[in-house]
Design an enzyme around this catalytic site. Structure first.
Site, PDB file in Angstrom:
ATOM      1  CB  ALA A  90      -0.872  -0.018   1.243  1.00 29.95           C
ATOM      2  N   GLY A 133       0.788  -5.040   0.967  1.00 31.40           N
ATOM      3  CA  GLY A 133      -0.419  -5.080   0.129  1.00 31.40           C
ATOM      4  C   GLY A 133      -0.163  -5.723  -1.238  1.00 31.40           C
ATOM      5  CD  GLU A 136      -2.343  -7.562   2.966  1.00 34.03           C
ATOM      6  OE1 GLU A 136      -1.976  -6.399   2.685  1.00 34.03           O
ATOM      7  OE2 GLU A 136      -3.040  -7.817   3.951  1.00 34.03           O
ATOM      8  CD  GLU A 156       1.778  -5.567   5.819  1.00 34.97           C
ATOM      9  OE1 GLU A 156       2.603  -6.449   6.175  1.00 34.97           O
ATOM     10  OE2 GLU A 156       1.055  -5.695   4.820  1.00 34.97           O
TER      11      GLU A 156
HETATM   12  N1  COA Z   1       4.611   3.201  -0.522  1.00 39.14           N
HETATM   13  C1  COA Z   1       4.994   4.372  -1.051  1.00 39.14           C
HETATM   14  N2  COA Z   1       6.131   4.529  -1.755  1.00 39.14           N
HETATM   15  C2  COA Z   1       6.910   3.457  -1.917  1.00 39.14           C
HETATM   16  C3  COA Z   1       6.572   2.196  -1.391  1.00 39.14           C
HETATM   17  C4  COA Z   1       5.356   2.091  -0.668  1.00 39.14           C
HETATM   18  N3  COA Z   1       4.930   0.929  -0.155  1.00 39.14           N
HETATM   19  N4  COA Z   1       7.550   1.311  -1.706  1.00 39.14           N
HETATM   20  C5  COA Z   1       8.454   2.000  -2.419  1.00 39.14           C
HETATM   21  N5  COA Z   1       8.086   3.292  -2.545  1.00 39.14           N
HETATM   22  C6  COA Z   1       8.763   4.359  -3.253  1.00 39.14           C
HETATM   23  C7  COA Z   1       9.966   4.910  -2.463  1.00 39.14           C
HETATM   24  O1  COA Z   1       9.538   5.849  -1.529  1.00 39.14           O
HETATM   25  C8  COA Z   1      10.777   5.513  -3.595  1.00 39.14           C
HETATM   26  O2  COA Z   1      10.197   6.746  -3.968  1.00 39.14           O
HETATM   27  P1  COA Z   1      11.172   8.004  -4.347  1.00 39.14           P
HETATM   28  O3  COA Z   1      12.081   7.470  -5.429  1.00 39.14           O
HETATM   29  O4  COA Z   1      10.231   9.046  -4.831  1.00 39.14           O
HETATM   30  O5  COA Z   1      11.918   8.343  -3.104  1.00 39.14           O
HETATM   31  C9  COA Z   1      10.551   4.558  -4.746  1.00 39.14           C
HETATM   32  O6  COA Z   1       9.345   3.873  -4.442  1.00 39.14           O
HETATM   33  C10 COA Z   1      11.658   3.544  -4.934  1.00 39.14           C
HETATM   34  O7  COA Z   1      11.825   2.862  -3.707  1.00 39.14           O
HETATM   35  P2  COA Z   1      13.221   2.807  -2.929  1.00 39.14           P
HETATM   36  O8  COA Z   1      12.915   2.607  -1.491  1.00 39.14           O
HETATM   37  O9  COA Z   1      14.074   3.957  -3.312  1.00 39.14           O
HETATM   38  O10 COA Z   1      13.824   1.484  -3.571  1.00 39.14           O
HETATM   39  P3  COA Z   1      14.891   0.518  -2.901  1.00 39.14           P
HETATM   40  O11 COA Z   1      15.361  -0.371  -3.992  1.00 39.14           O
HETATM   41  O12 COA Z   1      15.907   1.277  -2.138  1.00 39.14           O
HETATM   42  O13 COA Z   1      14.030  -0.337  -1.828  1.00 39.14           O
HETATM   43  C11 COA Z   1      12.106  -1.590  -1.065  1.00 39.14           C
HETATM   44  C12 COA Z   1      12.986  -1.157  -2.261  1.00 39.14           C
HETATM   45  C13 COA Z   1      10.927  -2.353  -1.613  1.00 39.14           C
HETATM   46  C14 COA Z   1      12.928  -2.464  -0.136  1.00 39.14           C
HETATM   47  C15 COA Z   1      11.631  -0.325  -0.307  1.00 39.14           C
HETATM   48  O14 COA Z   1      11.074   0.584  -1.245  1.00 39.14           O
HETATM   49  C16 COA Z   1      10.586  -0.597   0.734  1.00 39.14           C
HETATM   50  O15 COA Z   1      10.886  -1.086   1.791  1.00 39.14           O
HETATM   51  N6  COA Z   1       9.309  -0.267   0.450  1.00 39.14           N
HETATM   52  C17 COA Z   1       8.217  -0.383   1.378  1.00 39.14           C
HETATM   53  C18 COA Z   1       7.777  -1.812   1.518  1.00 39.14           C
HETATM   54  C19 COA Z   1       6.682  -1.927   2.565  1.00 39.14           C
HETATM   55  O16 COA Z   1       6.872  -1.671   3.736  1.00 39.14           O
HETATM   56  N7  COA Z   1       5.500  -2.311   2.095  1.00 39.14           N
HETATM   57  C20 COA Z   1       4.350  -2.503   2.937  1.00 39.14           C
HETATM   58  C21 COA Z   1       3.548  -1.278   3.017  1.00 39.14           C
HETATM   59  S1  COA Z   1       2.102  -1.497   4.014  1.00 39.14           S
END
Ligand code: COA
Length: 282
Positions: A90, A133, A136, A156
């Site tokens: 999400a 999500g 999910e 989460e």
């Molecule tokens: N919601 C909003 N934005 C998200 C996102 C999410 N769930 N997952 C990734 N993004 C965005 C990042 O903020 C970033 O945006 P920006 O470039 O404008 O700063 C972009 O996507 C790229 O992600 P980034 O974190 O730079 O990539 P990475 O390769 O360093 O890391 C992940 C990848 C997947 C490990 C990391 O993005 C992450 O942990 N995301 C969240 C995962 C999560 O907790 N999901 C459950 C949500 S309920």
């Protein structure tokens, strides 16, 4: 650029099951198109997924729905490429400042449930992150096919939350109590090999093979009687909500009812006459 209108945020592509006979129906691929945000599910995407789910239910020609995430855009000069992602969860930016009442209302009518309630077969075609999500959404589909570079998790807990798109329930049904708790309590990421080893995903393949393998399976499924597919899916679903004895009784009822359908006569006769069945969907 990320698509930011409802049409651009969820791309749609149709593939006819039989190119020479369009009456055999089509497979529709919905691609979540926010690659710069790793296809995170914001309000616009979740609303588009709900609309798409209704469309799959309402349009008779759609036999199978596939959900996918868009591939990364070409990076801007001097910037690193974003990673491949099915859906990285999400959109966390939409959680900031929200309180329980508002979230309860938003999640009461959510995209995960909309996909889960599609009565037709659904497949998640996964290349990259399937987190929170995203995992999910994949679990709301009937079948999951993923590339070997895909990554799964329910992180989460790291946000002070738990899964809210059905993850606590669907993950437990899919992989069992112990593994579900391990993933949800630790928030750890696992690779496709591990996900495959305990049944979170059905198949692993190379990125090059993902599309063909998914369409091949969708074509096989989509070439069956649409009515029988619906009954088969609902019968298997009954196993989630009933005791085995009740489920077996219910199976007997729906199995017997199929003997009053045209497609049962068509299928049985086609076998006996060594022909290909020409289903009517009833
Ligand atoms: N919601 C909003 N934005 C998200 C996102 C999410 N769930 N997952 C990734 N993004 C965005 C990042 O903020 C970033 O945006 P920006 O470039 O404008 O700063 C972009 O996507 C790229 O992600 P980034 O974190 O730079 O990539 P990475 O390769 O360093 O890391 C992940 C990848 C997947 C490990 C990391 O993005 C992450 O942990 N995301 C969240 C995962 C999560 O907790 N999901 C459950 C949500 S309920």
């Amino acid at each position: 650029m990320d698509g930011e209108s409802e049409q651009e945020i969820l791309l749609e592509e149709s593939i006819f099951i039989d190119a020479e006979d369009e009456s055999k129906g089509r497979i529709v691929i919905f691609t979540i198109n926010r690659p710069d945000k790793l296809n995170a599910l914001n309000k616009l995407v979740t609303s588009a997924i709900k609309q798409a789910s209704k469309k799959v239910m309402n349009e008779e020609s759609i036999r199978v729905a596939i959900f996918a995430g868009a591939s990364p855009n070409k990076p801007l000069e001097g910037k690193r490429s974003k990673p491949n992602s099915f859906v990285a969860g999400a959109d966390i930016s939409e959680f900031k400042g929200k309180k329980s009442e508002e979230i309860f209302e938003i999640f009461s009518d959510n995209c995960w449930e909309a996909v889960w309630k599609i009565e037709k077969p659904t497949i998640a075609m996964i290349d990259g992150f399937a987190l929170g999500g995203g995992c999910e959404l994949a679990m709301s589909c009937d079948i999951r096919i993923a590339t070997e570079r895909s990554v799964f998790g329910q992180p989460e807990i790291n946000l002070g939350l738990i899964p809210g798109g059905g993850g606590t329930q669907r993950l437990t049904h899919l992989v069992g109590y112990g593994k579900a708790l391990e993933l949800i309590l630790s928030g750890k990421f696992i690779d496709a090999e591990e996900a495959y080893s305990f049944g979170l995903i059905n198949h692993i393949c190379s990125p090059e093979d993902l599309r063909n393998k998914t369409i091949e399976l969708a074509t096989t499924i989509g070439s069956k009687s649409s009515h029988t597919l619906k009954i088969a899916k609902s019968a298997v679903r009954m196993a989630l909500n009933h005791s085995i004895d009740e489920g077996i009784q219910k199976e007997l009822r729906v199995f017997s009812d199929l003997f009053d359908t045209e497609d049962k006569e068509i299928g049985v006769n086609a076998f006996l006459e060594k022909k290909t069945p020409n289903w009517k969907g009833r």
